[in-house]
Design an enzyme around this catalytic site. Structure first.
Site, mmCIF file in Angstrom:
data_model
loop_
_atom_site.group_PDB
_atom_site.id
_atom_site.type_symbol
_atom_site.label_atom_id
_atom_site.label_comp_id
_atom_site.label_asym_id
_atom_site.label_seq_id
_atom_site.Cartn_x
_atom_site.Cartn_y
_atom_site.Cartn_z
ATOM 1 N N ASP A 295 0.863 -1.181 0.000
ATOM 2 C CA ASP A 295 0.000 0.000 0.000
ATOM 3 C C ASP A 295 0.893 1.223 0.000
ATOM 4 O O ASP A 295 2.054 1.160 0.423
ATOM 5 C CB ASP A 295 -0.912 -0.010 1.233
ATOM 6 C CG ASP A 295 -1.938 1.114 1.231
ATOM 7 O OD1 ASP A 295 -2.250 1.631 0.135
ATOM 8 O OD2 ASP A 295 -2.430 1.483 2.323
ATOM 9 N N TYR A 470 -4.658 4.498 0.476
ATOM 10 C CA TYR A 470 -5.799 3.643 0.118
ATOM 11 C C TYR A 470 -5.586 2.896 -1.198
ATOM 12 O O TYR A 470 -6.489 2.811 -2.030
ATOM 13 C CB TYR A 470 -7.098 4.472 0.074
ATOM 14 C CG TYR A 470 -7.164 5.511 1.167
ATOM 15 C CD1 TYR A 470 -7.135 5.125 2.515
ATOM 16 C CD2 TYR A 470 -7.214 6.867 0.884
ATOM 17 C CE1 TYR A 470 -7.161 6.063 3.532
ATOM 18 C CE2 TYR A 470 -7.247 7.816 1.897
ATOM 19 C CZ TYR A 470 -7.222 7.407 3.214
ATOM 20 O OH TYR A 470 -7.246 8.344 4.219
ATOM 21 N N HIS A 471 -4.396 2.308 -1.340
ATOM 22 C CA HIS A 471 -4.067 1.553 -2.547
ATOM 23 C C HIS A 471 -3.595 0.134 -2.218
ATOM 24 O O HIS A 471 -2.534 -0.291 -2.665
ATOM 25 C CB HIS A 471 -2.979 2.285 -3.341
ATOM 26 C CG HIS A 471 -3.359 3.659 -3.781
ATOM 27 N ND1 HIS A 471 -2.422 4.635 -4.052
ATOM 28 C CD2 HIS A 471 -4.571 4.228 -3.995
ATOM 29 C CE1 HIS A 471 -3.043 5.749 -4.421
ATOM 30 N NE2 HIS A 471 -4.350 5.518 -4.387
ATOM 31 N N PRO A 472 -4.362 -0.655 -1.447
ATOM 32 C CA PRO A 472 -3.920 -2.023 -1.154
ATOM 33 C C PRO A 472 -3.905 -2.878 -2.419
ATOM 34 O O PRO A 472 -4.847 -2.839 -3.219
ATOM 35 C CB PRO A 472 -4.967 -2.518 -0.147
ATOM 36 C CG PRO A 472 -6.189 -1.707 -0.434
ATOM 37 C CD PRO A 472 -5.672 -0.352 -0.839
#
Length: 542
Positions: A295, A470-472
């Site tokens: 992330d 918020y980029h898993p």
């Protein structure tokens, strides 16, 4: 147990990729498609107002409201991981920034064994998806379902930021998704005439009337059904009822980098020792399921403005707040149309690097934490994000209960390299923010503050203030090595008729915001799935 019947394809998750698949796989009319979504319909009005994402950070009706495990390098803090639980998935609650990443990202995917995923391979699918407001060229498409638009209007703070970047030696860049990513400019957004266009709006709404597409909302997937090693269907809970449907063709997981590995694990697919310890009988021992989580970590700097020109000032005045609302209703312009990055840039912290390693988001408001009320002072924010973290973590089931959220551990700042890069990013950003063009606007650096100067002090601030962008991704990564979960056609290795199509298949997180890349993954996967079905039918007929 209630039965819904048989389908050619069952898609679990109506997010950025799932909506694309539902549209493309049902388009010919020749395939019967079922789309399952754990959340409800996208009727919340704040979903469709671009800046409305701030209202959705803590709204459990559209958001899973996940949190990470305590992060060792972030003072044992739990970090918010909002994920969309609604038609459109996270594309219905995200910050709307349209960003593809770097050419080098996809070329390295190919070098890691992802055959067919180089930049030249994926560019046609970015173009296929895109309806670029500026017109088409070698990098952009104009006939796709997903609108990509400029900000509704400029802002003096953004203009000053871009000029300050140029003064610091960084080029201006009016197209981060063109020939090069490096430089500073305004972000483009996935909106049209001031309204968010999620994957549900772009792809699902045009397909709703098709008789061969069934959409079931409030359907929490609880198990993938198997006959030996072949996926045959999906079981889900809807209210007090348990449902199931059969897949004559394939089961496709598009539940995201948290949801897809979790569903595989509770269905018996994953590290055998982990599954046994949680009360799940292993069906297929795949060590990579849920591992390799990546992330983006962002660290925000907050500034007090010398002039009352920020969104903080708009909301501090009932009169100005009313005018903001009227401008949006009448003109679809103004602060309510702004994405999570109004302006920004991509920069190299070391000139020896081949491509940018830092992304900056610049926005004309400030808050202590996303989802909180704005500050009472005139404020604006600039954040730094390390684009290519070395750290990897995991998503692991806590129990056999499908309603029990998994353990999420991105392992932020888990390596010396990540810590050095994050500190270097703040130092680079601070040089920009102290530039001549911004001097007339900066009254005070509020966070971290002028007393935080040494590398050790900056790192301490990063540990105190760092949060997710918020980029898993990467929890069912693609590749041909034993640790990979899916092959280059996104089929789960060692199983039949099961694919994963979402951000979890990335070998490593791309250099930028992830929504556009996940839409591309959906487009490319749809072509592969249909091509494989055609080949299978031809072979069967022969």
């Amino acid at each position: 147990m209630r039965e819904l019947g048989g389908f050619d394809y069952i898609i679990v998750g109506a997010g950025s990729a799932g909506c694309v698949l539902a549209n493309r796989l049902s388009a010919s009319g020749g395939h019967k498609v079922l789309l399952l979504e754990a959340g409800g319909r996208d009727t919340n009005p704040w979903i469709h107002v671009p800046l409305g994402y701030g209202k959705l950070f803590r709204d459990k009706s559209v958001n899973w409201l996940f949190e990470t495990e305590p992060q060792a390098e972030l003072n044992q803090r739990r970090i918010s991981q909002p994920r969309g639980k609604v038609l459109g998935g996270s594309s219905s609650i995200n910050g709307l920034v349209y960003m593809r990443g770097q050419r080098e990202d996809y070329d390295q995917w190919r070098q890691m064994g992802a055959v067919g995923w180089s930049f030249d391979d994926v560019l046609p699918y970015f173009q296929k998806a895109e309806r670029q407001s500026r017109g088409g060229d070698d990098y952009h498409g104009v006939d796709g379902p997903l609108p990509v638009s400029d900000q509704s209007e400029p802002h003096p703070l953004c203009d000053a930021f871009i000029t300050a970047c140029e003064q610091a030696g960084h080029p201006r860049n009016d197209d981060f998704n063109g020939a090069v990513q490096e430089g500073a400019g305004y972000y483009q957004t996935t909106s049209h005439r001031g309204v968010r266009v999620s994957a549900a709006v772009a792809y699902l709404n045009p397909a709703r009337g098709r008789p061969n597409l069934t959409i079931v909302t409030n359907a929490h997937a609880s198990r993938i059904l198997f006959e030996r090693r072949r996926a045959t269907g999906v079981e889900w809970r809807r209210g007090d009822e348990t449902w199931r449907a059969q897949a004559d063709g394939e089961v496709i997981l598009s539940a995201g980098a948290i949801g897809s590995p979790h569903l595989m694990q509770i269905s018996g697919i994953g590290p055998a020792a982990l599954l046994k310890s949680r009360g799940v009988a292993p069906l297929h021992d795949v060590v990579g399921v849920g591992e390799n989580l990546q992330d983006h970590l962002q660290v925000r700097m907050v500034f007090e403005c010398t002039r009352p020109i920020t969104f903080n000032d708009d909301l501090a005045s009932p009169w100005r707040t009313m005018l903001v609302g009227l401008r949006y209703v009448m003109q679809r312009r103004g602060p309510l149309t702004v994405s999570a990055g109004y302006a920004g840039g991509f920069f190299r912290t070391d000139s020896a690097l081949a491509s940018p390693d830092i992304q900056v988001h610049f926005i004309n408001f400030s808050t202590s934490k996303m989802g909180d009320a704005l500050h009472r002072f005139s404020g604006f924010t600039a954040s730094s994000c390390q684009l290519r973290p070395e750290s990897r973590g995991y998503v692991r089931l806590k129990s056999a209960d499908p309603f029990d959220a998994p353990a999420i551990n991105p392992n932020y700042l888990g390596t010396d390299g990540d810590r050095r890069s994050t500190v270097a990013g703040i130092k680079l950003l601070r040089r920009i923010m102290r530039g001549p063009a911004l001097e007339p606007f900066v009254k005070l650096e509020r966070e971290p503050g002028p007393d935080v100067e040494s590398d050790a002090e900056i790192l301490a601030y990063c540990r105190q203030a760092g949060s997710s962008l918020y980029h898993p991704t990467c929890t069912a990564r693609m590749g041909e090595d034993p640790g990979a979960v899916v092959d280059s056609r996104l089929r789960v290795r060692g199983l039949d008729k099961l694919r994963v199509v979402d951000g979890s298949i990335m070998p490593f997180v791309i250099s930028g915001n992830t929504h556009a890349a996940i839409v591309m993954i959906g487009e490319k996967a749809a072509d592969m799935i249909l091509a494989d079905a055609t080949r299978a039918n031809t072979a069967h007929a022969a």
